[in-house]
Scaffold this motif. Structure first.
Motif, PDB file in Angstrom:
ATOM      1  N   GLU A 265     -38.695 -85.425 -35.224  1.00 38.64           N
ATOM      2  CA  GLU A 265     -39.331 -86.720 -35.499  1.00 38.64           C
ATOM      3  C   GLU A 265     -39.531 -86.931 -37.001  1.00 38.64           C
ATOM      4  O   GLU A 265     -39.372 -88.045 -37.509  1.00 38.64           O
ATOM      5  N   ALA A 268     -36.187 -87.914 -38.372  1.00 37.27           N
ATOM      6  CA  ALA A 268     -35.860 -89.290 -37.988  1.00 37.27           C
ATOM      7  C   ALA A 268     -36.594 -90.291 -38.880  1.00 37.27           C
ATOM      8  O   ALA A 268     -36.053 -91.343 -39.242  1.00 37.27           O
ATOM      9  N   THR A 277     -31.149 -92.177 -37.343  1.00 44.42           N
ATOM     10  CA  THR A 277     -32.531 -92.167 -36.850  1.00 44.42           C
ATOM     11  C   THR A 277     -32.565 -91.810 -35.376  1.00 44.42           C
ATOM     12  O   THR A 277     -33.361 -90.967 -34.938  1.00 44.42           O
ATOM     13  N   SER A 281     -34.141 -88.581 -33.466  1.00 44.26           N
ATOM     14  CA  SER A 281     -35.083 -88.903 -32.402  1.00 44.26           C
ATOM     15  C   SER A 281     -34.690 -88.198 -31.112  1.00 44.26           C
ATOM     16  O   SER A 281     -35.555 -87.699 -30.370  1.00 44.26           O
ATOM     17  N   GLN A 285     -36.861 -85.665 -28.869  1.00 41.78           N
ATOM     18  CA  GLN A 285     -37.086 -85.853 -27.437  1.00 41.78           C
ATOM     19  C   GLN A 285     -36.631 -84.638 -26.633  1.00 41.78           C
ATOM     20  O   GLN A 285     -37.285 -84.237 -25.659  1.00 41.78           O
ATOM     21  N   HIS A 308     -36.001 -91.270 -21.456  1.00 44.86           N
ATOM     22  CA  HIS A 308     -35.138 -91.050 -22.610  1.00 44.86           C
ATOM     23  C   HIS A 308     -33.707 -91.515 -22.341  1.00 44.86           C
ATOM     24  O   HIS A 308     -33.087 -92.160 -23.192  1.00 44.86           O
ATOM     25  N   LYS A 312     -32.186 -94.432 -24.670  1.00 45.50           N
ATOM     26  CA  LYS A 312     -31.127 -94.094 -25.622  1.00 45.50           C
ATOM     27  C   LYS A 312     -29.783 -94.683 -25.224  1.00 45.50           C
ATOM     28  O   LYS A 312     -28.930 -94.936 -26.086  1.00 45.50           O
ATOM     29  N   SER A 389     -46.551 -86.221 -33.247  1.00 43.85           N
ATOM     30  CA  SER A 389     -45.144 -86.629 -33.288  1.00 43.85           C
ATOM     31  C   SER A 389     -44.971 -88.060 -32.777  1.00 43.85           C
ATOM     32  O   SER A 389     -44.118 -88.807 -33.266  1.00 43.85           O
ATOM     33  N   GLU A 393     -43.168 -91.136 -34.619  1.00 42.34           N
ATOM     34  CA  GLU A 393     -42.139 -91.876 -33.889  1.00 42.34           C
ATOM     35  C   GLU A 393     -42.474 -93.366 -33.855  1.00 42.34           C
ATOM     36  O   GLU A 393     -41.604 -94.222 -34.073  1.00 42.34           O
ATOM     37  N   TYR A 397     -40.047 -96.383 -35.564  1.00 47.16           N
ATOM     38  CA  TYR A 397     -39.446 -97.360 -34.654  1.00 47.16           C
ATOM     39  C   TYR A 397     -39.980 -98.767 -34.885  1.00 47.16           C
ATOM     40  O   TYR A 397     -39.215 -99.746 -34.874  1.00 47.16           O
TER      41      TYR A 397
END
Length: 466
Positions: A265, A268, A277, A281, A285, A308, A312, A389, A393, A397
């Motif tokens: 993280e 990222a 990024t 990430s 995860q 996830h 993603k 984290s 994150e 984002y």
């Protein structure tokens, strides 16, 4: 009833046919992915013995609640990725069919050596898919680390086989207590290190940025959703169903997975390109999900796997499309892009906010569930690090979304004149993917039982067998 063998055999058969009938290769790919999605949803719990030799002497495939859950996610995201990025398939139909067969084989096999075989086939397919954007340095690093990981895993199961005389997962689980502690420590270290490559755990994840960070709309979605699901689900199977860790070894492995999600993280946070990024990430995860598995929270880990994979799939597909059509995925150069493509921006935003765990989104439900269960087992430092984290994150984002929706310098008034001149082409399929997955994430945000029911059945079966 659907025979689990077909989820491997049909894509593999069609892969051979696609070599013989090159003009029909894309049609065969479509038929295979449609069949596998339907088969995954219709699959019932069963065990299939291959070749007439009963386990532990023969090869078997296991379709239980755990593998069925993974198969549904895996085949669904694979199909969505192929259909939304069909124009990028080109000459890769055969490779995609082979990878689909191998990933399903990984999820179904009940044998540690056959897991190695399917992992090798999936890895070779992944090496080829990673060359789609002609960034061969990333592929080279992936091959080197992949070969190292495969050999370490193979060495680990050879050590165990020489000790207990079996490679069947269920038989291994029943006999593992017979293995000398020092031998077991060595074998599990090799197996953990071997799987850490595909699961993107430290320090074997050096290939990730070069592959994920240079992926296109098709390869990015498949790597970050389908491959990631298969790898982390098998990690969970190995280190919860077969080998139950405790003591110093568990502490060491947990430390590695926790550092993976923290450092992932942080890395990222410092990236300026969307795919880079998302790559780090994904590392974060993977570390989080592996930590949940090692902590004994298989149900929560499976919930995060679903969260996830869906998120993603959308985010990497759209980021890859930015690279394909706009020629860049630099956040600064794409300011205001979502004002031009609102439906795509909607799906991307929902996926990102669910991954962060913002209230009202599915990811929030998952993280609250994770924290409460960790507290129940008297774990306090892991929840604290998860919150830390998640904060990192959330910052990167939300900063990314703010740029993509509102052009201009941070802290100043957003003006249309700052909107990027770049745009995406052929956006219909991407918009459909973004809207469908975005709406589904919103649906499970308010009806999480849709996902958790199958997980609850799996956990109930485990408890009943103890």
């Amino acid at each position: 009833m659907i025979n689990p063998v077909l989820l491997i055999a049909i894509p593999l058969l069609f892969a051979f046919l696609s070599v013989m009938f090159k003009k029909a290769d894309k049609g065969l790919l479509v038929l295979a992915v449609l069949f596998n999605v339907l088969a995954a949803f219709l699959l019932k719990e069963t065990e299939v013995v291959i070749g007439g030799w009963k386990p532990p002497f023969g090869i078997n495939l296991i379709a239980d609640q755990y593998s069925i859950f993974g198969l549904i996610i895996l085949n669904t995201v694979f199909a969505l990725s192929v259909f939304s990025s069909f124009s990028s398939v080109k000459k890769y139909s055969t490779v995609l069919l082979v990878s689909l067969a191998a990933l399903n084989g990984m999820m179904l096999t009940g044998d540690l050596f056959n897991l190695f075989v399917f992992l090798e086939i999936a890895s070779i397919s992944a090496y080829i898919l990673s060359t789609m954007t002609k960034k061969f340095k990333g592929t080279f690093n992936y091959i080197i680390l992949g070969a190292l990981g495969s050999n370490l895993y193979l060495l680990g199961i050879i050590i165990l086989y020489s000790t207990v005389g079996t490679l069947n997962m269920a038989d291994m689980a029943s006999k593992i207590h017979l293995v000398n502690n020092n031998v077991l420590l060595l074998a599990l270290t090799f197996i953990f290190a071997g799987f850490a490559v595909e699961a993107k755990l430290m320090p074997f994840n050096g290939w990730v940025k070069g592959v994920y960070g240079n992926a296109n709309d098709l390869s990015g979605g498949i790597f970050a959703s389908a491959y990631a699901t298969a790898a982390i689900m098998m990690f969970g199977r190995i280190f919860t169903n077969i080998f139950v860790l405790d003591g110093t070894l568990k502490t060491i492995f947990l430390t590695i997975t926790v550092l993976t999600f923290i450092l992932g993280e942080i890395a990222a946070f410092s990236q300026k390109n969307i795919r880079s990024t998302l790559a780090f990430s994904s590392v974060g995860q993977a570390g989080l999900i592996a930590t949940l598995f090692l902590s004994g929270l298989s149900g929560v880990a499976m919930m995060q796997v679903a969260n996830h994979a869906l998120a993603k799939l959308v985010m990497f597909t759209i980021a890859g499309a930015m690279y394909v059509y706009a020629g860049t995925d630099n956040i600064e150069k794409l300011q205001g892009l979502f004002k031009k493509h609102k439906l795509i921006g909607f799906g991307f935003s929902v996926a990102a906010l669910s991954l962060v765990g913002l209230p009202i989104f599915y990811g929030f439900y998952v993280k609250i569930f994770a924290l409460s269960n960790l507290f129940k087992i008297n774990s306090y430092w892991i929840p604290a690090l998860i919150l830390f984290s998640s904060l990192i994150e959330g910052i990167y984002y939300i900063r990314m979304l703010a740029k993509l929706w509102n052009p201009g310098e941070e802290g100043k008034e957003s003006k249309d004149e700052y909107t990027t001149k770049l745009s995406l082409e052929n956006t219909f399929a991407y918009a459909v993917l973004a809207v469908v997955v975005g709406l589904f994430i919103l649906y499970i945000s308010y009806n999480p039982e849709f996902i958790t029911q199958g997980i609850s059945n799996y956990l109930s079966n485990i408890a009943g067998g103890m």
